[in-house]
Design a protein around this motif. Structure first.
Motif, mmCIF file in Angstrom:
data_model
loop_
_atom_site.group_PDB
_atom_site.id
_atom_site.type_symbol
_atom_site.label_atom_id
_atom_site.label_comp_id
_atom_site.label_asym_id
_atom_site.label_seq_id
_atom_site.Cartn_x
_atom_site.Cartn_y
_atom_site.Cartn_z
ATOM 1 N N SER A 388 0.320 10.061 10.951
ATOM 2 C CA SER A 388 -0.248 9.097 10.010
ATOM 3 C C SER A 388 -1.658 9.506 9.594
ATOM 4 O O SER A 388 -2.024 9.426 8.408
ATOM 5 C CB SER A 388 -0.269 7.707 10.668
ATOM 6 N N LYS A 389 -2.443 9.947 10.608
ATOM 7 C CA LYS A 389 -3.802 10.387 10.307
ATOM 8 C C LYS A 389 -3.798 11.601 9.373
ATOM 9 O O LYS A 389 -4.594 11.682 8.424
ATOM 10 C CB LYS A 389 -4.515 10.732 11.618
ATOM 11 N N ASN A 390 -2.869 12.544 9.669
ATOM 12 C CA ASN A 390 -2.767 13.743 8.817
ATOM 13 C C ASN A 390 -2.382 13.373 7.390
ATOM 14 O O ASN A 390 -2.886 13.973 6.419
ATOM 15 C CB ASN A 390 -1.741 14.719 9.399
ATOM 16 N N LYS A 391 -1.468 12.386 7.273
ATOM 17 C CA LYS A 391 -1.047 11.967 5.939
ATOM 18 C C LYS A 391 -2.199 11.326 5.176
ATOM 19 O O LYS A 391 -2.360 11.521 3.973
ATOM 20 C CB LYS A 391 0.130 11.004 6.042
ATOM 21 N N LYS A 392 -2.990 10.519 5.930
ATOM 22 C CA LYS A 392 -4.145 9.892 5.270
ATOM 23 C C LYS A 392 -5.150 10.939 4.823
ATOM 24 O O LYS A 392 -5.751 10.829 3.747
ATOM 25 C CB LYS A 392 -4.806 8.900 6.234
ATOM 26 N N ILE A 393 -5.330 11.954 5.694
ATOM 27 C CA ILE A 393 -6.244 13.047 5.311
ATOM 28 C C ILE A 393 -5.712 13.779 4.085
ATOM 29 O O ILE A 393 -6.463 14.099 3.143
ATOM 30 C CB ILE A 393 -6.414 14.026 6.499
ATOM 31 N N ALA A 394 -4.361 14.024 4.103
ATOM 32 C CA ALA A 394 -3.749 14.708 2.958
ATOM 33 C C ALA A 394 -3.881 13.870 1.697
ATOM 34 O O ALA A 394 -4.167 14.383 0.603
ATOM 35 C CB ALA A 394 -2.276 14.993 3.262
ATOM 36 N N LEU A 395 -3.697 12.541 1.862
ATOM 37 C CA LEU A 395 -3.802 11.640 0.723
ATOM 38 C C LEU A 395 -5.215 11.655 0.152
ATOM 39 O O LEU A 395 -5.428 11.720 -1.084
ATOM 40 C CB LEU A 395 -3.428 10.224 1.179
ATOM 41 N N LEU A 566 3.376 10.320 0.030
ATOM 42 C CA LEU A 566 2.542 9.959 1.177
ATOM 43 C C LEU A 566 2.314 8.452 1.244
ATOM 44 O O LEU A 566 2.343 7.851 2.331
ATOM 45 C CB LEU A 566 1.195 10.700 1.098
ATOM 46 N N LEU A 567 2.110 7.824 0.097
ATOM 47 C CA LEU A 567 1.929 6.361 0.081
ATOM 48 C C LEU A 567 3.187 5.653 0.560
ATOM 49 O O LEU A 567 3.113 4.648 1.283
ATOM 50 C CB LEU A 567 1.569 5.906 -1.346
ATOM 51 N N ASN A 568 4.350 6.171 0.156
ATOM 52 C CA ASN A 568 5.612 5.581 0.632
ATOM 53 C C ASN A 568 5.769 5.749 2.133
ATOM 54 O O ASN A 568 6.208 4.825 2.841
ATOM 55 C CB ASN A 568 6.794 6.218 -0.093
ATOM 56 N N ASP A 569 5.417 6.929 2.660
ATOM 57 C CA ASP A 569 5.551 7.169 4.102
ATOM 58 C C ASP A 569 4.606 6.281 4.906
ATOM 59 O O ASP A 569 4.978 5.741 5.954
ATOM 60 C CB ASP A 569 5.250 8.641 4.429
ATOM 61 N N LEU A 570 3.382 6.128 4.417
ATOM 62 C CA LEU A 570 2.370 5.401 5.195
ATOM 63 C C LEU A 570 2.500 3.890 5.055
ATOM 64 O O LEU A 570 2.334 3.156 6.022
ATOM 65 C CB LEU A 570 0.968 5.838 4.749
ATOM 66 N N TYR A 571 2.792 3.414 3.842
ATOM 67 C CA TYR A 571 2.708 1.970 3.588
ATOM 68 C C TYR A 571 4.035 1.338 3.176
ATOM 69 O O TYR A 571 4.083 0.141 2.926
ATOM 70 C CB TYR A 571 1.654 1.704 2.504
ATOM 71 N N LYS A 572 5.096 2.122 3.118
ATOM 72 C CA LYS A 572 6.433 1.601 2.775
ATOM 73 C C LYS A 572 6.405 0.771 1.494
ATOM 74 O O LYS A 572 6.950 -0.346 1.440
ATOM 75 C CB LYS A 572 6.971 0.746 3.927
ATOM 76 N N LYS A 573 5.748 1.287 0.445
ATOM 77 C CA LYS A 573 5.623 0.541 -0.807
ATOM 78 C C LYS A 573 6.764 0.827 -1.778
ATOM 79 O O LYS A 573 6.835 0.228 -2.850
ATOM 80 C CB LYS A 573 4.283 0.873 -1.477
ATOM 81 N N ASP A 574 7.625 1.768 -1.402
ATOM 82 C CA ASP A 574 8.787 2.094 -2.243
ATOM 83 C C ASP A 574 8.370 2.374 -3.701
ATOM 84 O O ASP A 574 8.895 1.785 -4.648
ATOM 85 C CB ASP A 574 9.803 0.940 -2.168
ATOM 86 N N ILE A 575 7.368 3.255 -3.880
ATOM 87 C CA ILE A 575 6.862 3.595 -5.218
ATOM 88 C C ILE A 575 7.804 4.640 -5.841
ATOM 89 O O ILE A 575 8.203 5.601 -5.182
ATOM 90 C CB ILE A 575 5.441 4.170 -5.146
ATOM 91 N N SER A 576 8.178 4.402 -7.061
ATOM 92 C CA SER A 576 9.034 5.374 -7.761
ATOM 93 C C SER A 576 8.434 5.694 -9.134
ATOM 94 O O SER A 576 7.771 4.844 -9.745
ATOM 95 C CB SER A 576 10.456 4.817 -7.926
ATOM 96 N N CYS A 577 8.641 6.939 -9.598
ATOM 97 C CA CYS A 577 8.110 7.368 -10.898
ATOM 98 C C CYS A 577 9.239 8.022 -11.723
ATOM 99 O O CYS A 577 10.044 8.780 -11.177
ATOM 100 C CB CYS A 577 7.002 8.400 -10.708
ATOM 101 N N SER A 578 9.268 7.687 -12.965
ATOM 102 C CA SER A 578 10.259 8.285 -13.854
ATOM 103 C C SER A 578 9.550 8.694 -15.158
ATOM 104 O O SER A 578 8.875 7.874 -15.783
ATOM 105 C CB SER A 578 11.376 7.262 -14.139
ATOM 106 N N VAL A 579 9.702 9.984 -15.539
ATOM 107 C CA VAL A 579 9.089 10.491 -16.773
ATOM 108 C C VAL A 579 10.203 11.092 -17.636
ATOM 109 O O VAL A 579 10.919 11.988 -17.173
ATOM 110 C CB VAL A 579 8.028 11.563 -16.460
#
Length: 597
Positions: A388-395, A566-579
């Motif tokens: 989790s710490k590594n992901k936050k650092i990566a984020l 990373l946001l999905n892994d850390l906070y389970k916000k289920d963010i999706s993007c479509s372009v």
């Protein structure tokens, strides 16, 4: 003659050593009782029924106590008491402890007897038993005969009230002992006669002991006629007439009294009678005892021939006598039974030890598993925290990587205004840019910021881009009124790269002015963000890009998508993007969804 006597004595000593180690009054019934209880004991041990096991020990102790084998009764009462204590069975603890004290008193073990009477008094589950045991403590520990007599009298009164015949007879016998210490022979005689009358109906073994004390009292006081009368009286009792072994013993006791009375002729007749009964009923030790007493009397009278004849007769009948002697078989059975009990106890100890070691191993194994599980959980949680710490650092790293990119583009815009000598536009642009950068820097350390702040940043950014590409596009921002502007949290600067792409790679290549629409709406539990432009579209934009632009765009979008992951892994916000391109290549539609939960 001497050799004959020595040989006979050798044989009798050989057999006697085997027999006399056991009680001389063992009966077949007593042996059978012990065998029955031993079977119950084995079953109780096999089924781990400790109450039944304690009861069997107690009953075996009772058999030995009633047979006058007090050392053995003490051994089994002790085992029963220990088990009852383990089970916290207070009534039976009191019962076994009192019996243990009585066994010890019979063996003249006064100190442990007092201790156990006291223990029984403490455990007394009734006022009567508590009082009886307390009186026994007082009887044994009192320094004066008067206090002893008072304690015994208290027990006599209690036993009369409860109609405890055995205990009542024992109390009268104890009172007689105190009378003798007080030199009150008549009272001792009266109390022993009373004790004898009470006990002969229900406790024959106790009656025999009391009769012997009475006879000894008479003999000690040279009153041989009364001693003889007492012995003849007991010989008429049914419990003596029906027990040939006891009958022989009592006749021998009577003969001893006649010897002390100096009447050897009557003693010889009685001993011959006892010898005959012993031969007839198969009582080897009693026959031997009669032979020795007769030999002593013949030696005194100098009748050597009678002694020789007696020993020859005894040796001749000895094999047949031994073969009929039931006591030899009973004693052997009793000895084997006791060995069996000892073997059962050892087997139980081995089983208990095996179970203890097995349980110890199991507990150790369970403890090790719990420790290992705890260690695994600790390691897992530590790894999760590290991840989790590594992901936050990566984020954070990705977010910081985006800021220089944005600043670089903005400075290019300022450079453009300066290069075109538009100083006023450059100043206005820098003012808006500094305001935007302040907002970006203030929120750069947070993964999520309030929706209103993000909206302000996006408005500033679009205003900047509009300043630079005033003739290329107009824009509109639409926000659903049901959205909570202050409490809603969204990732900072997540939308800006898509706006930048829409302006820089879509709208600015249009020949006429385009349009950019940014809308925020609520779709059930999701925040739905739409970025819609009518630029040249994705495919046409790719054709017009230089190789350098392709590289920059690829890294920017890659960073954005990594942030989403990373946001999905850390906070389970289920963010999706479509372009995707809109129909007829009329622009690009970006759809971003964010879980509001």
């Amino acid at each position: 003659m001497k050799m004959l006597k020595l040989f006979t004595l050798f044989l009798l000593t050989l057999w006697g050593s085997t027999i006399y180690s056991q009680t001389t009054n063992n009966s077949t019934a007593a042996v059978e009782e012990v065998q029955v209880e031993t079977k119950k004991l084995k079953k109780a041990m096999d089924t781990k029924n400790e109450p039944a096991q304690a009861d069997s020990y107690y009953n075996i102790g009772e058999t030995f106590f009633n047979g006058g084998n007090f050392p053995k009764s003490e051994e089994y009462y002790t085992k029963a008491k220990n088990l009852y204590e383990k089970l916290n069975d207070k009534p039976n603890i009191e019962k076994a402890t009192r019996r243990l004290a009585q066994s010890q008193e019979k063996q003249n073990k006064i100190t442990p007897a007092i201790s156990n009477y006291g223990r029984a008094a403490q455990m007394g589950y009734s006022e009567k038993s508590k009082a009886v045991n307390s009186n026994d403590v007082a009887r044994l520990s009192s320094p004066t005969p008067e206090l002893k007599a008072e304690a015994i009298q208290n027990n006599i009164n209690l036993n009369k009230k409860e109609n405890e015949q055995g205990d009542l007879a024992e109390s009268y016998s104890q009172l007689a002992d105190v009378n003798l210490k007080q030199k009150d022979v008549s009272s001792a005689e009266e109390n022993l006669n009373t004790a004898y009358k009470i006990s002969k109906k229900e406790a024959p073994q106790q009656a025999l002991a009391i009769n012997q004390k009475l006879a000894d009292l008479y003999v000690e006081n040279k009153n041989y006629d009364k001693a003889i009368e007492a012995k003849k009286k007991v010989l008429k009792e049914d419990f003596v007439k029906e027990n040939s072994q006891e009958k022989v013993n009592q006749i021998q006791e009577l003969a001893d009294i006649y010897i002390k009375k100096n009447d050897p002729k009557e003693a010889v007749d009685l001993l011959k009678n006892a010898y005959g009964i012993a031969l007839d009923k198969g009582h080897t030790l009693e026959a031997q005892k009669s032979v020795k007493k007769l030999d002593s009397l013949y030696a005194i009278s100098g009748n050597v021939d009678a002694s020789v004849q007696l020993y020859r007769d005894f040796l001749g009948k000895l094999p047949n006598l031994v073969s009929k002697d039931r006591s030899l078989v009973d004693n052997k059975i009793l000895e084997d039974t006791e060995q069996r009990i000892s073997q059962l106890e050892k087997e139980k100890e081995l089983k208990d030890e095996l179970i203890r070691k097995k349980n110890l191993f199991n507990y150790g194994l369970i403890g090790a598993l719990i420790l290992l599980t705890g260690l695994i959980v600790f390691i897992f949680r530590t790894l999760k925290k590290v991840q989790s710490k590594n992901k936050k650092i990566a984020l954070q790293s990705l977010r910081r990587e985006m800021n220089p990119h944005f600043i670089f583009n903005s400075l290019n815009s300022v450079n453009h205004f300066i290069a075109t000598n538009n100083e006023l536009e450059a100043n206005q642009y820098l003012t808006k840019f500094s305001k935007l950068m302040r907002g970006v820097m203030e929120n750069s350390t947070e993964d999520f910021i309030p929706f209103q702040q993000e909206l302000d940043l996006l408005q500033n950014y679009l205003a900047l881009e509009k300043t630079r590409f005033a003739d290329k596009f107009d824009y509109e921002i639409e926000v659903d009124e049901s959205l909570n502007m202050q409490n809603l949290q969204v990732p900072g600067m997540l939308i800006q790269p898509f706006l930048e792409n829409a302006v820089w790679h879509g709208l600015r290549y249009r020949a006429d002015k385009g349009f950019l629409k940014l809308s925020f709406g609520k779709n059930e539990s999701y925040l739905k963000i739409l970025i819609e432009d009518n630029g040249i579209g994705i495919e046409e934009s790719k054709k017009q890009k230089t190789q350098h632009q392709k590289t920059r765009e690829g890294r920017g979008m890659k960073n954005t998508l990594e942030r989403v992951q990373l946001l999905n892994d850390l906070y389970k916000k289920d963010i999706s993007c479509s372009v995707k391109d809109k129909e007829n290549n009329s622009g690009v539609l970006v759809t971003i969804q964010l879980n509001l939960g």
